[in-house]
Scaffold this motif. Structure first.
Motif, PDB file in Angstrom:
ATOM      1  N   GLY A  94      -3.956 -10.409   7.378  1.00 14.93           N
ATOM      2  CA  GLY A  94      -3.414 -10.706   6.061  1.00 14.93           C
ATOM      3  C   GLY A  94      -1.904 -10.659   5.949  1.00 14.93           C
ATOM      4  N   VAL A  95      -1.206 -10.425   7.079  1.00 13.92           N
ATOM      5  CA  VAL A  95       0.253 -10.269   6.992  1.00 13.92           C
ATOM      6  C   VAL A  95       1.009 -11.417   7.664  1.00 13.92           C
ATOM      7  CG1 VAL A  95       0.126  -7.754   6.862  1.00 13.92           C
ATOM      8  CG2 VAL A  95       0.324  -8.861   9.098  1.00 13.92           C
ATOM      9  N   MET A  96       0.305 -12.454   8.078  1.00 14.70           N
ATOM     10  CA  MET A  96       0.954 -13.509   8.872  1.00 14.70           C
ATOM     11  C   MET A  96       1.443 -14.687   8.028  1.00 14.70           C
ATOM     12  SD  MET A  96      -2.087 -12.312  10.493  1.00 14.70           S
ATOM     13  CE  MET A  96      -3.151 -13.648  11.006  1.00 14.70           C
ATOM     14  N   PHE A  97       1.468 -14.521   6.717  1.00 19.03           N
ATOM     15  CA  PHE A  97       1.752 -15.666   5.853  1.00 19.03           C
ATOM     16  C   PHE A  97       2.986 -15.481   4.976  1.00 19.03           C
ATOM     17  CE2 PHE A  97      -2.756 -15.438   6.807  1.00 19.03           C
ATOM     18  CZ  PHE A  97      -2.987 -16.701   7.331  1.00 19.03           C
ATOM     19  N   PHE A  98       3.848 -14.526   5.327  1.00 14.05           N
ATOM     20  CA  PHE A  98       5.051 -14.276   4.535  1.00 14.05           C
ATOM     21  C   PHE A  98       6.136 -15.308   4.849  1.00 14.05           C
ATOM     22  CE2 PHE A  98       3.666  -9.627   4.967  1.00 14.05           C
ATOM     23  CZ  PHE A  98       3.005  -9.634   3.758  1.00 14.05           C
ATOM     24  N   ASP A  99       6.797 -15.818   3.805  1.00 15.56           N
ATOM     25  CA  ASP A  99       7.938 -16.714   4.001  1.00 15.56           C
ATOM     26  C   ASP A  99       9.073 -16.013   4.745  1.00 15.56           C
ATOM     27  OD1 ASP A  99       6.698 -18.793   2.748  1.00 15.56           O
ATOM     28  OD2 ASP A  99       7.819 -18.653   0.870  1.00 15.56           O
ATOM     29  N   ASP A 100       9.328 -14.780   4.368  1.00 10.82           N
ATOM     30  CA  ASP A 100      10.394 -13.977   4.966  1.00 10.82           C
ATOM     31  C   ASP A 100       9.773 -12.656   5.423  1.00 10.82           C
ATOM     32  OD1 ASP A 100      12.579 -12.389   5.601  1.00 10.82           O
ATOM     33  OD2 ASP A 100      13.794 -13.089   3.918  1.00 10.82           O
ATOM     34  N   PRO A 101       9.262 -12.606   6.649  1.00  8.89           N
ATOM     35  CA  PRO A 101       8.521 -11.419   7.076  1.00  8.89           C
ATOM     36  C   PRO A 101       9.358 -10.144   7.131  1.00  8.89           C
ATOM     37  CG  PRO A 101       8.805 -12.951   8.901  1.00  8.89           C
ATOM     38  CD  PRO A 101       9.227 -13.669   7.668  1.00  8.89           C
ATOM     39  N   VAL A 102      10.634 -10.248   7.512  1.00  9.17           N
ATOM     40  CA  VAL A 102      11.462  -9.040   7.560  1.00  9.17           C
ATOM     41  C   VAL A 102      11.592  -8.432   6.170  1.00  9.17           C
ATOM     42  CG1 VAL A 102      13.766  -8.125   8.015  1.00  9.17           C
ATOM     43  CG2 VAL A 102      12.729  -9.734   9.630  1.00  9.17           C
ATOM     44  N   ALA A 103      11.923  -9.273   5.189  1.00  7.79           N
ATOM     45  CA  ALA A 103      12.057  -8.784   3.819  1.00  7.79           C
ATOM     46  C   ALA A 103      10.736  -8.241   3.302  1.00  7.79           C
ATOM     47  CB  ALA A 103      12.562  -9.902   2.912  1.00  7.79           C
ATOM     48  N   ALA A 104       9.633  -8.917   3.624  1.00  5.95           N
ATOM     49  CA  ALA A 104       8.322  -8.476   3.151  1.00  5.95           C
ATOM     50  C   ALA A 104       7.960  -7.108   3.723  1.00  5.95           C
ATOM     51  CB  ALA A 104       7.263  -9.503   3.529  1.00  5.95           C
ATOM     52  N   PHE A 105       8.124  -6.944   5.020  1.00  8.45           N
ATOM     53  CA  PHE A 105       7.781  -5.666   5.628  1.00  8.45           C
ATOM     54  C   PHE A 105       8.738  -4.561   5.185  1.00  8.45           C
ATOM     55  CE2 PHE A 105       5.251  -8.140   8.734  1.00  8.45           C
ATOM     56  CZ  PHE A 105       4.094  -7.378   8.709  1.00  8.45           C
ATOM     57  N   ALA A 106       9.989  -4.905   4.925  1.00  7.28           N
ATOM     58  CA  ALA A 106      10.934  -3.902   4.420  1.00  7.28           C
ATOM     59  C   ALA A 106      10.492  -3.398   3.052  1.00  7.28           C
ATOM     60  CB  ALA A 106      12.337  -4.500   4.342  1.00  7.28           C
ATOM     61  N   GLU A 107      10.024  -4.312   2.199  1.00  9.76           N
ATOM     62  CA  GLU A 107       9.533  -3.901   0.880  1.00  9.76           C
ATOM     63  C   GLU A 107       8.257  -3.075   1.002  1.00  9.76           C
ATOM     64  OE1 GLU A 107      10.964  -4.335  -2.197  1.00  9.76           O
ATOM     65  OE2 GLU A 107      12.653  -4.879  -0.914  1.00  9.76           O
ATOM     66  N   LEU A 108       7.379  -3.476   1.890  1.00 11.94           N
ATOM     67  CA  LEU A 108       6.151  -2.715   2.085  1.00 11.94           C
ATOM     68  C   LEU A 108       6.450  -1.323   2.641  1.00 11.94           C
ATOM     69  CD1 LEU A 108       3.924  -5.577   3.517  1.00 11.94           C
ATOM     70  CD2 LEU A 108       3.433  -4.258   1.449  1.00 11.94           C
ATOM     71  N   ARG A 109       7.431  -1.230   3.519  1.00  9.19           N
ATOM     72  CA  ARG A 109       7.785   0.075   4.082  1.00  9.19           C
ATOM     73  C   ARG A 109       8.209   1.051   2.987  1.00  9.19           C
ATOM     74  NH1 ARG A 109      12.392   2.212   4.937  1.00  9.19           N
ATOM     75  NH2 ARG A 109      13.489   0.221   4.747  1.00  9.19           N
ATOM     76  N   LYS A 110       8.866   0.551   1.969  1.00 10.83           N
ATOM     77  CA  LYS A 110       9.310   1.413   0.870  1.00 10.83           C
ATOM     78  C   LYS A 110       8.138   2.068   0.137  1.00 10.83           C
ATOM     79  CE  LYS A 110      13.436  -1.402  -0.023  1.00 10.83           C
ATOM     80  NZ  LYS A 110      14.094  -2.320  -0.986  1.00 10.83           N
ATOM     81  N   THR A 111       6.963   1.447   0.213  1.00 14.01           N
ATOM     82  CA  THR A 111       5.804   2.014  -0.475  1.00 14.01           C
ATOM     83  C   THR A 111       5.148   3.129   0.319  1.00 14.01           C
ATOM     84  OG1 THR A 111       4.111   0.537   0.448  1.00 14.01           O
ATOM     85  CG2 THR A 111       5.364  -0.276  -1.448  1.00 14.01           C
ATOM     86  N   LEU A 112       5.598   3.347   1.562  1.00  9.50           N
ATOM     87  CA  LEU A 112       5.019   4.392   2.402  1.00  9.50           C
ATOM     88  C   LEU A 112       5.685   5.741   2.159  1.00  9.50           C
ATOM     89  CD1 LEU A 112       4.576   2.658   5.879  1.00  9.50           C
ATOM     90  CD2 LEU A 112       2.745   3.585   4.432  1.00  9.50           C
ATOM     91  N   LYS A 113       4.885   6.781   2.231  1.00  9.82           N
ATOM     92  CA  LYS A 113       5.414   8.131   2.197  1.00  9.82           C
ATOM     93  C   LYS A 113       6.169   8.410   3.500  1.00  9.82           C
ATOM     94  CE  LYS A 113       1.420   9.661  -0.547  1.00  9.82           C
ATOM     95  NZ  LYS A 113       0.235  10.541  -0.580  1.00  9.82           N
ATOM     96  N   PRO A 114       7.030   9.420   3.520  1.00  7.09           N
ATOM     97  CA  PRO A 114       7.712   9.769   4.770  1.00  7.09           C
ATOM     98  C   PRO A 114       6.702  10.002   5.902  1.00  7.09           C
ATOM     99  CG  PRO A 114       8.691  10.951   2.931  1.00  7.09           C
ATOM    100  CD  PRO A 114       7.471  10.270   2.387  1.00  7.09           C
ATOM    101  N   GLY A 115       6.923   9.341   7.015  1.00  2.17           N
ATOM    102  CA  GLY A 115       5.992   9.453   8.126  1.00  2.17           C
ATOM    103  C   GLY A 115       4.767   8.583   7.998  1.00  2.17           C
ATOM    104  N   GLY A 116       4.692   7.791   6.905  1.00  3.01           N
ATOM    105  CA  GLY A 116       3.557   6.902   6.702  1.00  3.01           C
ATOM    106  C   GLY A 116       3.471   5.852   7.800  1.00  3.01           C
TER     107      GLY A 116
END
Length: 291
Positions: free
Chosen positions: A129-151
């Motif tokens: 489900g993650v292979m369809f982002f227009d800008d994958p770096v930006a997408a994963f950077a935003e998703l990373r923000k939703t993780l707890k420390p060490g997530g």
């Protein structure tokens, strides 16, 4: 003076794609797809190792099969949220959740712009489900923000096309009839993260660390049935419902389509045996930690 045309929102093409005719076609064979891809999802699930009490986000959850497994793993003290851009598939997911009696939240939203508070999740998970982002770096950077420390994040993505006969076989069978465009593995699509070097680059740039890619291969049962002919018929349904062949032949004439069907069916019949119509399937199981 002309009024400037506003830029399209991120992933606009994918949003339209998954909410139109294609999304409805995927809905009609969702059970078929879940059964064929279950083994790959289990490999990613094992690497993700969801634990009781954790908060988990299922990215590109579709009709919810993987979200339900995550919900069972984290239990009542945890939470499982599925996010997808396809309204038809999410409608099916909500129906299934109600029938199963599972307290799962499904959200229609673009995962590249996740509408969640920072540090909400322990785990981000995805089966294709993650292979369809227009800008994958930006997408994963935003998703990373939703993780707890060490997530952590864990996802399954396809390896290169030559290792995935479910994709290659039908196209090879009609190579004498129609020319296909080469796969651009750095554009949104099923093979967007087939290059492990590129995947590492994207995740590193997005702020992830401890990035690992583990290969996993298992047969993909393209067709099942009581006879070889029934297996081929089952496979033909999928080949012409969605995927590269359907798109490649969409604007072609009836004569060429008929020739293509004959060629693909002949190739499929050669592979059918007592166990089913088995072709190759290979993925990367990708894991990483929030940096």
């Amino acid at each position: 003076m002309e009024t400037p045309i506003p830029d399209a929102p991120p992933n606009a093409e994918q949003i339209e794609y998954w909410n139109g005719a294609v999304g409805l076609r995927w809905l009609t064979y969702n059970d078929w797809l879940d059964e064929r891809t279950a083994a790959y999802g289990r490999a990613a699930f094992a690497a993700a190792a969801p634990r009781p009490g954790e908060a988990v986000l299922d990215i590109g959850c579709g009709a919810g099969a993987t979200t339900f497994e995550l919900a069972r793993a984290v239990g009542r003290d945890g939470s499982a949220t599925g996010i997808d851009i396809s309204a038809p598939l999410l409608g099916r997911a909500r129906e299934r959740a109600a029938a199963l009696g599972l307290a799962v939240e499904f959200l229609e939203a673009d995962a590249s712009r996740p509408p969640f508070a920072p540090q909400r999740f322990d785990l981000l998970f995805s089966r294709f489900g993650v292979m369809f982002f227009d800008d994958p770096v930006a997408a994963f950077a935003e998703l990373r923000k939703t993780l707890k420390p060490g997530g952590r994040i864990a996802f399954a993505c396809w390896q290169e096309p030559r290792l995935n006969d479910w994709y290659e076989l039908p196209l090879t069978a009609i190579a004498h009839l129609v020319e296909r465009a080469p796969v651009d593995t750095r554009q949104p699509g099923p093979f967007a993260f087939s290059d492990p070097g590129y995947t590492r680059e994207v995740l590193t740039a997005a702020g992830f660390a401890q990035i690992e890619l583990a290969p996993f291969a298992t047969p993909f049962y393209l067709g099942r049935g009581a006879t070889r002919e029934a297996m081929a018929d089952d496979a033909m349904e999928q080949v012409f419902r969605v995927g590269p062949v359907a798109r490649l032949l969409e604007a072609r004439g009836e004569e060429l389509n008929a020739a293509a069907r004959d060629a693909i069916r002949a190739a499929l019949l050669q592979l059918a045996d007592d166990d089913g119509l088995e072709v190759g399937g290979a993925i990367w199981v990708v894991t990483a930690r929030a940096g």
